[in-house]
Design a protein around this motif. Structure first.
Motif, PDB file in Angstrom:
ATOM      1  N   UNK A  28     110.561  52.511 -19.146  1.00  0.00           N
ATOM      2  CA  UNK A  28     109.158  52.904 -19.024  1.00  0.00           C
ATOM      3  C   UNK A  28     108.270  51.762 -19.475  1.00  0.00           C
ATOM      4  N   UNK A  29     107.082  51.721 -18.956  1.00  0.00           N
ATOM      5  CA  UNK A  29     106.042  50.809 -19.425  1.00  0.00           C
ATOM      6  C   UNK A  29     104.981  51.660 -20.099  1.00  0.00           C
ATOM      7  N   UNK A  30     104.520  51.201 -21.244  1.00  0.00           N
ATOM      8  CA  UNK A  30     103.547  51.967 -22.019  1.00  0.00           C
ATOM      9  C   UNK A  30     102.382  51.060 -22.390  1.00  0.00           C
ATOM     10  N   UNK A  31     101.174  51.586 -22.279  1.00  0.00           N
ATOM     11  CA  UNK A  31     100.003  50.814 -22.689  1.00  0.00           C
ATOM     12  C   UNK A  31      98.948  51.751 -23.257  1.00  0.00           C
ATOM     13  N   UNK A  32      98.106  51.189 -24.100  1.00  0.00           N
ATOM     14  CA  UNK A  32      96.968  51.928 -24.638  1.00  0.00           C
ATOM     15  C   UNK A  32      95.791  51.717 -23.702  1.00  0.00           C
ATOM     16  N   UNK A  33      95.151  52.801 -23.337  1.00  0.00           N
ATOM     17  CA  UNK A  33      94.020  52.741 -22.415  1.00  0.00           C
ATOM     18  C   UNK A  33      92.890  53.605 -22.957  1.00  0.00           C
ATOM     19  N   UNK A  34      91.721  53.470 -22.377  1.00  0.00           N
ATOM     20  CA  UNK A  34      90.602  54.348 -22.671  1.00  0.00           C
ATOM     21  C   UNK A  34      90.128  54.932 -21.360  1.00  0.00           C
ATOM     22  N   UNK A  35      89.699  56.185 -21.400  1.00  0.00           N
ATOM     23  CA  UNK A  35      89.233  56.801 -20.171  1.00  0.00           C
ATOM     24  C   UNK A  35      88.544  58.113 -20.447  1.00  0.00           C
ATOM     25  N   UNK A  36      88.142  58.737 -19.361  1.00  0.00           N
ATOM     26  CA  UNK A  36      87.519  60.049 -19.482  1.00  0.00           C
ATOM     27  C   UNK A  36      87.774  60.837 -18.220  1.00  0.00           C
ATOM     28  N   UNK A  37      87.777  62.128 -18.375  1.00  0.00           N
ATOM     29  CA  UNK A  37      87.904  63.040 -17.251  1.00  0.00           C
ATOM     30  C   UNK A  37      86.595  63.768 -17.052  1.00  0.00           C
ATOM     31  N   UNK A  38      86.688  65.065 -16.849  1.00  0.00           N
ATOM     32  CA  UNK A  38      85.489  65.868 -16.612  1.00  0.00           C
ATOM     33  C   UNK A  38      84.866  66.402 -17.885  1.00  0.00           C
ATOM     34  N   UNK A  39      85.510  66.167 -19.026  1.00  0.00           N
ATOM     35  CA  UNK A  39      84.983  66.727 -20.265  1.00  0.00           C
ATOM     36  C   UNK A  39      83.640  66.084 -20.610  1.00  0.00           C
ATOM     37  N   UNK A  48      72.780  57.308 -39.567  1.00  0.00           N
ATOM     38  CA  UNK A  48      71.457  57.475 -38.986  1.00  0.00           C
ATOM     39  C   UNK A  48      71.324  57.054 -37.537  1.00  0.00           C
ATOM     40  N   UNK A  49      72.326  56.403 -36.991  1.00  0.00           N
ATOM     41  CA  UNK A  49      72.291  55.983 -35.590  1.00  0.00           C
ATOM     42  C   UNK A  49      73.076  56.977 -34.743  1.00  0.00           C
ATOM     43  N   UNK A  50      72.507  57.387 -33.635  1.00  0.00           N
ATOM     44  CA  UNK A  50      73.193  58.294 -32.715  1.00  0.00           C
ATOM     45  C   UNK A  50      73.906  57.468 -31.657  1.00  0.00           C
ATOM     46  N   UNK A  51      75.110  57.921 -31.305  1.00  0.00           N
ATOM     47  CA  UNK A  51      75.854  57.248 -30.244  1.00  0.00           C
ATOM     48  C   UNK A  51      76.691  58.269 -29.495  1.00  0.00           C
ATOM     49  N   UNK A  52      77.151  57.866 -28.338  1.00  0.00           N
ATOM     50  CA  UNK A  52      77.897  58.753 -27.456  1.00  0.00           C
ATOM     51  C   UNK A  52      79.289  58.173 -27.214  1.00  0.00           C
ATOM     52  N   UNK A  53      80.290  58.996 -27.398  1.00  0.00           N
ATOM     53  CA  UNK A  53      81.660  58.574 -27.103  1.00  0.00           C
ATOM     54  C   UNK A  53      81.998  59.113 -25.721  1.00  0.00           C
ATOM     55  N   UNK A  54      82.167  58.218 -24.762  1.00  0.00           N
ATOM     56  CA  UNK A  54      82.512  58.703 -23.427  1.00  0.00           C
ATOM     57  C   UNK A  54      83.837  58.150 -22.920  1.00  0.00           C
ATOM     58  N   UNK A  55      84.455  57.256 -23.656  1.00  0.00           N
ATOM     59  CA  UNK A  55      85.789  56.769 -23.300  1.00  0.00           C
ATOM     60  C   UNK A  55      86.725  57.064 -24.469  1.00  0.00           C
ATOM     61  N   UNK A  56      87.704  57.897 -24.214  1.00  0.00           N
ATOM     62  CA  UNK A  56      88.610  58.374 -25.249  1.00  0.00           C
ATOM     63  C   UNK A  56      89.918  57.574 -25.182  1.00  0.00           C
ATOM     64  N   UNK A  57      90.464  57.130 -26.325  1.00  0.00           N
ATOM     65  CA  UNK A  57      91.742  56.428 -26.325  1.00  0.00           C
ATOM     66  C   UNK A  57      92.879  57.342 -25.836  1.00  0.00           C
ATOM     67  N   UNK A  58      93.703  56.817 -24.959  1.00  0.00           N
ATOM     68  CA  UNK A  58      94.846  57.543 -24.399  1.00  0.00           C
ATOM     69  C   UNK A  58      96.040  56.598 -24.337  1.00  0.00           C
ATOM     70  N   UNK A  59      97.204  57.148 -24.037  1.00  0.00           N
ATOM     71  CA  UNK A  59      98.404  56.359 -23.804  1.00  0.00           C
ATOM     72  C   UNK A  59      98.821  56.543 -22.356  1.00  0.00           C
ATOM     73  N   UNK A  60      99.103  55.444 -21.687  1.00  0.00           N
ATOM     74  CA  UNK A  60      99.529  55.467 -20.279  1.00  0.00           C
ATOM     75  C   UNK A  60     101.018  55.135 -20.225  1.00  0.00           C
ATOM     76  N   UNK A  61     101.794  56.008 -19.612  1.00  0.00           N
ATOM     77  CA  UNK A  61     103.232  55.811 -19.439  1.00  0.00           C
ATOM     78  C   UNK A  61     103.493  55.671 -17.949  1.00  0.00           C
ATOM     79  N   UNK A  62     104.186  54.609 -17.572  1.00  0.00           N
ATOM     80  CA  UNK A  62     104.507  54.390 -16.170  1.00  0.00           C
ATOM     81  C   UNK A  62     106.022  54.380 -16.013  1.00  0.00           C
ATOM     82  N   UNK A  63     106.528  55.196 -15.081  1.00  0.00           N
ATOM     83  CA  UNK A  63     107.961  55.345 -14.852  1.00  0.00           C
ATOM     84  C   UNK A  63     108.265  55.226 -13.359  1.00  0.00           C
ATOM     85  N   UNK A  64     109.425  54.698 -13.039  1.00  0.00           N
ATOM     86  CA  UNK A  64     109.931  54.729 -11.672  1.00  0.00           C
ATOM     87  C   UNK A  64     111.175  55.606 -11.710  1.00  0.00           C
TER      88      UNK A  64
END
Length: 112
Positions: A28-39, A48-64
């Motif tokens: 398998x190949x594994x990598x750390x990625x960031x992304x978002x779905x429909x959430x 005191x500073x407002x910010x928006x998190x729109x890319x969440x850390x995920x793990x990507x596994x690639x298999x053949x």
């Protein structure tokens, strides 16, 4: 042959990896990625500073995998990655035309 790309929660990776190894899926190949779905975006405040998190850390596994193993391996991933909450991830499946092992020149399922 099929390529499986699973994008899962980081904290579920060790469980999924262990289950895949038990199922006989060692490569398998594994990598750390960031992304978002429909959430929705997560709005937070820090010092005191407002910010928006729109890319969440995920793990990507690639298999053949061989076509006959596809459904079994998908079931293993789902069983071990599912929490039932938004953000569990996605699985993508696509065809693989050819695989070649560079070291030996083996082709097809022998190279997997």
């Amino acid at each position: 042959m099929k390529r499986i790309i699973a994008v899962i929660r980081e904290e579920m990776f060790e469980d999924v990896k262990g289950a895949l190894l038990e199922a006989g899926c060692e490569g398998m190949n594994v990598s750390s990625v960031k992304g978002r779905g429909r959430f929705p975006r997560i709005k937070k405040s820090y010092r005191g500073s407002k910010f928006c998190i729109d890319l969440i850390p995920k793990t990507r596994i690639e298999l053949i995998v061989k076509e006959e193993d596809l459904d079994r391996i998908i079931d293993v991933i789902i069983e071990n990655a599912r929490t039932g909450e938004i953000g569990d991830g996605k699985i993508f499946v696509s065809d693989v035309e050819e695989v070649i092992r560079i070291r030996t020149g083996e082709r097809g399922s022998d190279a997997v």
